[in-house]
Write a protein that holds these residues in place. Structure first.
Motif, mmCIF file in Angstrom:
data_model
loop_
_atom_site.group_PDB
_atom_site.id
_atom_site.type_symbol
_atom_site.label_atom_id
_atom_site.label_comp_id
_atom_site.label_asym_id
_atom_site.label_seq_id
_atom_site.Cartn_x
_atom_site.Cartn_y
_atom_site.Cartn_z
ATOM 1 N N ARG A 55 34.088 38.873 43.933
ATOM 2 C CA ARG A 55 34.710 37.864 44.784
ATOM 3 C C ARG A 55 36.148 38.236 45.159
ATOM 4 N NH1 ARG A 55 30.381 35.732 47.010
ATOM 5 N NH2 ARG A 55 29.165 34.334 45.674
ATOM 6 N N ALA A 56 36.850 38.943 44.287
ATOM 7 C CA ALA A 56 38.213 39.362 44.625
ATOM 8 C C ALA A 56 38.198 40.326 45.810
ATOM 9 C CB ALA A 56 38.885 40.006 43.418
ATOM 10 N N ALA A 57 37.243 41.249 45.818
ATOM 11 C CA ALA A 57 37.113 42.183 46.942
ATOM 12 C C ALA A 57 36.703 41.440 48.207
ATOM 13 C CB ALA A 57 36.092 43.265 46.602
ATOM 14 N N GLU A 58 35.844 40.447 48.057
ATOM 15 C CA GLU A 58 35.437 39.634 49.205
ATOM 16 C C GLU A 58 36.634 38.883 49.786
ATOM 17 O OE1 GLU A 58 32.308 35.977 50.243
ATOM 18 O OE2 GLU A 58 32.367 36.858 48.234
ATOM 19 N N PHE A 59 37.469 38.334 48.908
ATOM 20 C CA PHE A 59 38.672 37.622 49.351
ATOM 21 C C PHE A 59 39.563 38.550 50.172
ATOM 22 C CE2 PHE A 59 42.912 35.917 49.101
ATOM 23 C CZ PHE A 59 42.765 34.537 49.052
ATOM 24 N N ASN A 60 39.763 39.760 49.680
ATOM 25 C CA ASN A 60 40.591 40.742 50.380
ATOM 26 C C ASN A 60 40.015 41.090 51.750
ATOM 27 O OD1 ASN A 60 40.640 44.151 50.521
ATOM 28 N ND2 ASN A 60 42.618 43.102 50.554
ATOM 29 N N ALA A 61 38.696 41.306 51.814
ATOM 30 C CA ALA A 61 38.054 41.641 53.088
ATOM 31 C C ALA A 61 38.141 40.473 54.071
ATOM 32 C CB ALA A 61 36.598 42.031 52.849
ATOM 33 N N LEU A 62 37.917 39.257 53.575
ATOM 34 C CA LEU A 62 38.036 38.072 54.426
ATOM 35 C C LEU A 62 39.444 37.945 54.997
ATOM 36 C CD1 LEU A 62 36.079 35.403 52.350
ATOM 37 C CD2 LEU A 62 35.607 35.992 54.734
ATOM 38 N N ASP A 63 40.427 38.205 54.178
ATOM 39 C CA ASP A 63 41.822 38.087 54.609
ATOM 40 C C ASP A 63 42.115 39.049 55.755
ATOM 41 O OD1 ASP A 63 44.543 37.033 54.238
ATOM 42 O OD2 ASP A 63 45.012 39.052 53.543
ATOM 43 N N ILE A 64 41.631 40.280 55.644
ATOM 44 C CA ILE A 64 41.850 41.275 56.699
ATOM 45 C C ILE A 64 41.131 40.871 57.982
ATOM 46 C CG2 ILE A 64 41.409 43.672 57.377
ATOM 47 C CD1 ILE A 64 41.685 44.406 54.389
ATOM 48 N N ARG A 115 38.267 47.584 48.352
ATOM 49 C CA ARG A 115 37.078 48.117 47.694
ATOM 50 C C ARG A 115 36.453 49.232 48.524
ATOM 51 N NH1 ARG A 115 31.622 45.088 45.242
ATOM 52 N NH2 ARG A 115 31.377 46.622 43.559
ATOM 53 N N HIS A 116 36.007 50.278 47.835
ATOM 54 C CA HIS A 116 35.333 51.394 48.500
ATOM 55 C C HIS A 116 33.849 51.363 48.160
ATOM 56 C CE1 HIS A 116 34.673 55.356 50.229
ATOM 57 N NE2 HIS A 116 34.033 55.694 49.125
ATOM 58 N N PHE A 117 33.011 51.548 49.167
ATOM 59 C CA PHE A 117 31.566 51.564 48.975
ATOM 60 C C PHE A 117 31.107 52.982 48.657
ATOM 61 C CE2 PHE A 117 27.279 52.209 50.712
ATOM 62 C CZ PHE A 117 26.574 51.222 50.039
ATOM 63 N N ASP A 118 30.507 53.146 47.491
ATOM 64 C CA ASP A 118 29.932 54.416 47.060
ATOM 65 C C ASP A 118 28.425 54.207 46.951
ATOM 66 O OD1 ASP A 118 28.848 56.498 45.462
ATOM 67 O OD2 ASP A 118 30.796 56.888 44.553
ATOM 68 N N HIS A 119 27.661 54.807 47.849
ATOM 69 C CA HIS A 119 26.227 54.515 47.879
ATOM 70 C C HIS A 119 25.516 54.999 46.620
ATOM 71 C CE1 HIS A 119 26.304 58.633 49.612
ATOM 72 N NE2 HIS A 119 25.130 58.759 49.040
ATOM 73 N N GLN A 120 25.997 56.068 46.009
ATOM 74 C CA GLN A 120 25.356 56.530 44.779
ATOM 75 C C GLN A 120 25.626 55.570 43.622
ATOM 76 O OE1 GLN A 120 26.532 60.668 44.240
ATOM 77 N NE2 GLN A 120 24.678 61.330 45.297
#
Length: 286
Positions: A55-64, A115-120
């Motif tokens: 949720r912290a990463a979601e908050f950051n993405a929403l803010d941007i 947050r960085h998305f790492d598919h592996q």
């Protein structure tokens, strides 16, 4: 719901709270305060742990995204969840492909979220949680022989995934990773808005486009060409080359997601979607 009311009491006076329909990993609540302002409460729950939602990463993405006018701004981040402003409008219907791709292109131009998305890493997480769920199911829900066979199938498929070519020359961008028309709201005053940023991260925008194609049942090659025409990425030729290798990786992640959802909630829709992804993977990796 009473617990949510108590939790939010130091920040706002809750007049009404109701569960929102839809969504597997975002079992959320609509909140109305004493001034008739509307919000969405997005709790931390078991699904967050299973699907690797922060949720912290979601908050950051929403803010941007909110600063760019693409969604409503978040308001409050607590250990138990996040509170964001309600997006006024109606679920978008009959939105043109160009409008959706234009919005996706705008998203890809935003500053990178934390947050960085790492598919592996994500695949390893889903795979591990899926095996745990299968092993923990009772004999009444899943015969032991069926469970062991499924584990063997998943292990073989995961080994194949680990061997798949995935090196990329595409720069990271702000990605939504769940851009379906079901997450679009038509605002009466400001056009299309995006919601549900729980999977948003800095990642490969071509992978985001592939998730977009699968979510909206679109031809990946035709959609890629139209995206490039509208948004003119500098590395369009690289996108055309890498889409071949990235498509099975995206399909594998989608299959794991639906398998997890089916094992967690037992919904037939997710079982059918997982089976459809299995078929795609057999075509890719046969």
């Amino acid at each position: 719901m009473a617990a949510v009311t108590r939790l939010l009491r130091p920040y706002l006076l809750v007049k009404a709270i109701t569960p929102l329909d839809g969504g597997l990993t975002n079992c959320c609540f609509k909140v109305i305060d004493s001034q008739d302002n509307k919000y969405v409460w997005r709790p931390v729950n078991r699904a967050c742990e299973l699907f690797d939602i922060k949720r912290a990463a979601e908050f950051n993405a929403l803010d941007i995204a909110a600063k760019a006018g693409l969604t409503a701004p978040p308001l409050l981040l607590l250990e138990q969840g996040l509170l964001t402003h309600w997006v006024e409008g109606l679920p978008a219907q009959n939105v043109s492909l160009d409008d959706m791709l234009g919005t996706l292109g705008k998203l890809h131009q935003l500053p990178l979220p934390d947050r960085h998305f790492d598919h592996q890493q994500r695949a390893a997480h889903y795979h591990h949680k899926l095996l745990e769920l299968i092993k923990s199911q009772s004999d009444d829900n899943l015969p032991k022989d069926d469970g062991m066979a499924k584990i063997q199938q998943l292990t073989v498929l995961h080994d194949r995934f680990l061997q798949a070519k995935s090196k990329t020359n595409i720069s990271s961008a702000f990605c939504h990773f769940d851009f379906g028309d079901y997450n679009l709201i038509q605002s009466p005053s400001s056009g299309l808005k995006l919601i549900d940023f729980e999977y948003a991260a800095a990642g490969n925008p071509l992978m985001d486009l592939l998730f977009f194609c699968r979510a909206n049942s679109l031809d990946i090659y035709a959609t890629l060409e139209r995206y490039c025409e509208l948004n003119n990425p500098n590395d369009a030729d690289v996108w055309r080359t890498e889409i071949i290798d990235l498509t099975p990786i995206v399909d594998y992640l989608i299959m794991l997601w639906f398998e997890l959802g089916y094992r967690l909630y037992g919904l037939s829709l997710y079982k059918e979607s997982a089976e459809a992804s299995w078929i795609k993977l057999e075509e890719h990796w046969s």
